[in-house]
Design a protein around this motif. Structure first.
Motif, mmCIF file in Angstrom:
data_model
loop_
_atom_site.group_PDB
_atom_site.id
_atom_site.type_symbol
_atom_site.label_atom_id
_atom_site.label_comp_id
_atom_site.label_asym_id
_atom_site.label_seq_id
_atom_site.Cartn_x
_atom_site.Cartn_y
_atom_site.Cartn_z
ATOM 1 N N PHE A 30 -14.341 -0.839 -1.053
ATOM 2 C CA PHE A 30 -13.055 -0.372 -1.034
ATOM 3 C C PHE A 30 -12.092 -1.471 -1.158
ATOM 4 C CE2 PHE A 30 -15.380 3.150 0.874
ATOM 5 C CZ PHE A 30 -15.308 4.293 -0.029
ATOM 6 N N TYR A 31 -12.194 -2.434 -0.027
ATOM 7 C CA TYR A 31 -11.157 -3.552 0.474
ATOM 8 C C TYR A 31 -11.331 -4.578 -0.725
ATOM 9 C CZ TYR A 31 -10.754 -1.219 4.915
ATOM 10 O OH TYR A 31 -10.567 -0.191 5.745
ATOM 11 N N PRO A 85 -5.775 -0.788 5.550
ATOM 12 C CA PRO A 85 -5.099 -1.064 4.111
ATOM 13 C C PRO A 85 -4.072 -1.990 4.058
ATOM 14 C CG PRO A 85 -5.474 1.023 4.458
ATOM 15 C CD PRO A 85 -5.480 0.521 5.686
ATOM 16 N N GLY A 112 -8.412 3.308 1.245
ATOM 17 C CA GLY A 112 -8.645 2.160 2.160
ATOM 18 C C GLY A 112 -8.670 3.141 3.763
ATOM 19 N N VAL A 146 0.736 -1.008 -0.024
ATOM 20 C CA VAL A 146 0.127 -0.012 -0.045
ATOM 21 C C VAL A 146 0.727 1.106 -0.004
ATOM 22 C CG1 VAL A 146 -1.938 -0.893 1.120
ATOM 23 C CG2 VAL A 146 -0.251 0.059 2.555
ATOM 24 N N GLY A 173 -16.525 -0.954 4.696
ATOM 25 C CA GLY A 173 -15.609 -0.694 3.433
ATOM 26 C C GLY A 173 -15.390 -1.785 2.423
ATOM 27 N N LEU A 179 -9.268 -3.062 -3.410
ATOM 28 C CA LEU A 179 -7.825 -3.277 -3.162
ATOM 29 C C LEU A 179 -7.382 -4.694 -3.276
ATOM 30 C CD1 LEU A 179 -6.285 -1.380 0.025
ATOM 31 C CD2 LEU A 179 -5.708 -3.753 -0.516
ATOM 32 N N SER A 221 -4.627 3.600 -3.695
ATOM 33 C CA SER A 221 -5.575 2.582 -2.895
ATOM 34 C C SER A 221 -5.291 2.773 -1.318
ATOM 35 C CB SER A 221 -4.894 1.260 -3.385
ATOM 36 O OG SER A 221 -5.097 1.001 -4.835
ATOM 37 N N TYR A 222 -4.162 3.261 -1.094
ATOM 38 C CA TYR A 222 -4.109 3.416 0.367
ATOM 39 C C TYR A 222 -4.936 4.513 1.140
ATOM 40 C CZ TYR A 222 -1.915 4.282 4.996
ATOM 41 O OH TYR A 222 -1.545 4.631 6.226
#
Length: 275
Positions: A103-104, A231, A28, A18, A100, A107, A24-25
């Motif tokens: 989001f995750y 993240p 996250g 990350v 999330g 990721l 992405s971080y």
């Protein structure tokens, strides 16, 4: 390298991943920040009114003389807050992953594509609402298991010496196991791996799981640390999930982290403190 060290290395590799993918971080971090605000409010409320709750729950002690009444209720208040912290560490991950989920998932897919030799990321093919339902259902099952262990450890905490030495250590290992299950579930659910099978995989590599999850459980005691590590924890758990399933990583040959190339089979009759 032992599985314990390999597990810890996956945790570090996730954080490095990350760090190299700043966008992405950043995305996250959002679910963790939302969850942190909710949990902070709940813990503050417990700190303010926990003593009143203990007094309400122990009316039989109202007639006790000083200092025994204060010592008894003060001890129960401290234990109640400690138990709440333990459960918050476990449920923080579950709630954050639920909030999330999109989001995750994104990721984790990026990690899969980044390390897969063919650049492919497995997809569940399920609609978002179905993924959210499965995630919430499985998280509830894990939280129930964690709560049962929390009650058991709470009771063992009254044992002289053992309760103040061995029990906290066991608690971190148990918490680390459940944290790892929640985090690896992001990648394993996309591969249609059911909860029972996931638990079997984790039990078959307990030292790997503890190497990843136990340091994370200790770090997650500091709320702000939990937010910033989430993240990277998801990224590292995705890498470890590939190891558990025997999937080849593009970087395995270069880094030699001990990843397996064939899927491990849970031994029959295996046991674990997270059963």
């Amino acid at each position: 390298m032992s599985d314990l060290g390999v597990g810890f290395r996956y945790l570090l590799k996730g954080q490095r991943w990350v760090a190299r993918h700043g966008k992405s971080y950043g995305f996250g971090l959002l679910p963790g920040l939302i969850t942190l605000v909710l949990y902070a409010a709940a813990l503050v409320a417990l700190a303010l009114w926990g003593e009143d709750a203990v007094a309400w729950a122990t009316p039989f002690a109202d007639g006790w003389s000083s200092p025994w009444l204060g010592l008894f209720r003060g001890f129960l208040t401290a234990v109640l807050f400690a138990l709440a912290l333990l459960l918050s560490v476990v449920t923080f991950t579950a709630v954050t992953l639920l909030i999330g989920q999109p989001f995750y998932e994104n990721l984790s897919e990026k990690v899969d594509r980044d390390v897969s030799p063919d650049g492919h990321a497995p997809e569940s093919g399920l609609p978002l609402w179905r993924e959210l339902w499965i995630s919430a259902r499985d998280s509830l099952r894990i939280v129930v298991r964690a709560a049962l262990w929390g009650v058991l450890l709470f009771a063992c905490g009254f044992i002289p010496v053992v309760g103040q030495t061995a029990v906290p250590v066991i608690g971190f290992f148990v918490t680390g196991f459940f944290l790892t299950e929640e985090l690896t579930a992001v990648a394993l659910q996309r591969r249609s791996v059911e909860l029972r099978t996931r638990l079997g995989l984790l039990r078959s590599r307990k030292t790997l799981v503890w190497g990843f999850g136990t340091p994370l459980a200790v770090a997650f005691l500091v709320p702000f640390v939990a937010v910033f590590l989430m993240p990277g924890a998801v990224a590292g758990a995705t890498l470890m999930a590939r190891d558990l399933l025997g999937e080849e990583n593009r970087e395995d040959g270069a880094e030699g982290d001990g990843a397996v190339t064939t899927p491990p089979q849970p031994p029959s009759g295996s046991s674990s403190p997270a059963r």
